[in-house]
Design a protein around this motif. Structure first.
Motif, PDB file in Angstrom:
ATOM      1  N   VAL A  42      -3.123  44.125  62.224  1.00 12.96           N
ATOM      2  CA  VAL A  42      -3.120  42.610  61.315  1.00 12.96           C
ATOM      3  C   VAL A  42      -3.063  41.662  62.167  1.00 12.96           C
ATOM      4  O   VAL A  42      -2.787  40.500  61.485  1.00 12.96           O
ATOM      5  CB  VAL A  42      -2.000  42.859  60.365  1.00 12.96           C
ATOM      6  N   ASN A  91      -4.833  39.539  64.227  1.00 11.79           N
ATOM      7  CA  ASN A  91      -5.615  38.603  64.272  1.00 11.79           C
ATOM      8  C   ASN A  91      -5.730  37.845  62.630  1.00 11.79           C
ATOM      9  O   ASN A  91      -5.469  36.655  62.487  1.00 11.79           O
ATOM     10  CB  ASN A  91      -6.899  38.910  64.580  1.00 11.79           C
ATOM     11  N   PHE A  92      -5.723  38.857  61.536  1.00  9.61           N
ATOM     12  CA  PHE A  92      -5.791  38.363  60.218  1.00  9.61           C
ATOM     13  C   PHE A  92      -4.743  37.488  59.920  1.00  9.61           C
ATOM     14  O   PHE A  92      -4.539  36.340  59.133  1.00  9.61           O
ATOM     15  CB  PHE A  92      -5.846  39.775  59.440  1.00  9.61           C
ATOM     16  N   ASN A 102      -4.824  34.086  61.464  1.00  8.26           N
ATOM     17  CA  ASN A 102      -5.655  33.182  60.688  1.00  8.26           C
ATOM     18  C   ASN A 102      -5.372  32.996  59.202  1.00  8.26           C
ATOM     19  O   ASN A 102      -5.546  31.553  58.699  1.00  8.26           O
ATOM     20  CB  ASN A 102      -7.094  34.026  60.562  1.00  8.26           C
ATOM     21  N   GLY A 103      -4.594  33.951  58.714  1.00  7.43           N
ATOM     22  CA  GLY A 103      -4.009  33.529  57.192  1.00  7.43           C
ATOM     23  C   GLY A 103      -3.304  32.377  57.330  1.00  7.43           C
ATOM     24  O   GLY A 103      -3.091  31.549  56.339  1.00  7.43           O
ATOM     25  N   THR A 105      -3.096  42.774  53.995  1.00  4.57           N
ATOM     26  CA  THR A 105      -3.005  41.825  53.192  1.00  4.57           C
ATOM     27  C   THR A 105      -1.391  41.798  52.726  1.00  4.57           C
ATOM     28  O   THR A 105      -0.878  40.585  52.118  1.00  4.57           O
ATOM     29  CB  THR A 105      -3.521  41.888  51.523  1.00  4.57           C
ATOM     30  N   GLN A 125     -12.260  39.277  51.856  1.00  9.03           N
ATOM     31  CA  GLN A 125     -11.406  39.087  53.190  1.00  9.03           C
ATOM     32  C   GLN A 125     -11.590  37.588  53.498  1.00  9.03           C
ATOM     33  O   GLN A 125     -10.705  36.846  53.852  1.00  9.03           O
ATOM     34  CB  GLN A 125     -11.546  39.959  54.109  1.00  9.03           C
ATOM     35  N   LEU A 129      -9.352  33.960  52.968  1.00  6.60           N
ATOM     36  CA  LEU A 129      -8.865  32.842  54.145  1.00  6.60           C
ATOM     37  C   LEU A 129      -9.485  31.427  53.587  1.00  6.60           C
ATOM     38  O   LEU A 129      -8.841  30.495  53.603  1.00  6.60           O
ATOM     39  CB  LEU A 129      -9.534  33.278  55.279  1.00  6.60           C
TER      40      LEU A 129
END
Ligand code: ATP
Ligand code: TZP
Ligand code: MG
Ligand code: MG
Length: 268
Positions: free
Chosen positions: A28, A30-31, A34-35, A195, A244, A248
């Motif tokens: 997770v 990178n996500f 970015n989030g 998430t 997804q 963002l």
């Protein structure tokens, strides 16, 4: 319930852009970065034991996540956590997969024993396993459990003397005295990996700007759930991939007006 504290926390976050130090999992990373950026926080991922103390000192909050734990990363988490405690920085802990293997369960308990955790966030099975309650678990997902999640959150908060968040269809936030319930979110969140992990880091961002941990955590859950609802409305039909990306976008486009309109939070 008056929603002003949610909007105030959100606006403070947007104006302060808090630095959130994450020691998280390889799925997770990178996500999560970015989030946090989309929401308005400033992410940093730093895992090396040689630098985690220095990073924890300058960050507004520290997030520990054992999703892909290794012996080295666990030691780094302990060092970072102790440093954050020393400098009065909130520590948010996601015990990903606690109960799935003995190593995860033991490590989650070790972190809670050695670090003063401000907020513990997991699914019902993870929280149950951390405190030694019976609950089935499959991999890092919640699994089925017949128990009462509100009582479980309250019990865990009392046992661990911390704020405990159990997420799922409803999100429960408990500190052993008060219990809040957030009903924002969307089932499609369960079809995108990370998430839960991103949410834990978002809680970190809110605790960096709001000292009241119950309020900061509740604000984080509402903002996250509202962004997910709007994203699902726009792109949910296309599937988890489109959702997804849109999620963002909606974290970025979140506003006080949207929060005021869509927040669903109550006192238990
Ligand atoms: P799991 O591994 O069990 O999926 P997790 O760590 O991914 O756990 P979740 O419980 O999935 O964490 O929570 C992540 C986000 O998804 C939270 O904002 C939560 O409110 C939301 N969520 C989870 N399930 C639902 C649902 N059925 N309906 C609405 N929102 C949900
Ligand atoms: N495996 C190890 S960590 C991880 C997976 C699939 C990500 C879990 O993320 P989340 O937020 O709990 O869905
Ligand atoms: Mg999930
Ligand atoms: Mg999780």
């Amino acid at each position: 319930m008056n929603k002003d504290f949610i909007i105030n926390s959100f606006e403070t976050l947007r104006s302060e852009t808090p630095l959130v130090h994450n020691i998280t999992n390889v799925v997770v990373t990178n996500f999560t970065a970015n989030g946090l950026l989309a929401l308005g926080a400033s992410p940093v991922m730093a895992n090396a034991i040689e630098e985690v103390a220095d990073m924890a000192k300058i960050a507004g909050a520290l997030v520990l996540n054992i999703g892909t734990l290794t012996a080295d990363s666990v030691e780094a988490m302990i060092v970072a956590g102790k440093t954050a405690n020393q400098f009065n920085k909130p520590v948010i802990f996601d015990p990903v997969g606690a109960g799935a293997t003995p190593y995860r369960t033991e490590t989650a308990r070790r972190i809670l024993a050695e670090v003063n955790v401000s907020v513990l966030r997991g699914n019902a099975a993870e929280i149950a396993n951390v405190i030694g309650e019976e609950w089935s678990i499959k991999g890092v997902d919640a699994g089925e459990g017949a128990g009462d999640v509100v009582s479980l959150a309250q019990k865990a908060a009392q046992m661990l003397n911390t704020v405990v968040v159990i997420t799922g269809k409803q999100d429960i936030i408990a500190n052993g005295k008060e219990t809040f319930i957030v009903e924002n979110g969307h089932p499609i969140l369960t079809k995108v990996t990370g998430t839960g992990c991103l949410l834990t880091s978002v809680i970190g961002a809110f605790t960096a700007v709001e000292d009241n941990l119950m309020e900061a955590t509740t604000a984080a859950l509402v903002c996250y759930g509202v962004a997910a609802e709007i994203a699902a409305e726009i792109k949910g039909q296309e599937g988890p991939g489109s959702f997804q990306i849109e999620f963002l976008n909606q974290l970025h486009h979140l506003s006080s007006e949207k929060i005021q309109l869509l927040a669903k939070v109550k006192i238990q």
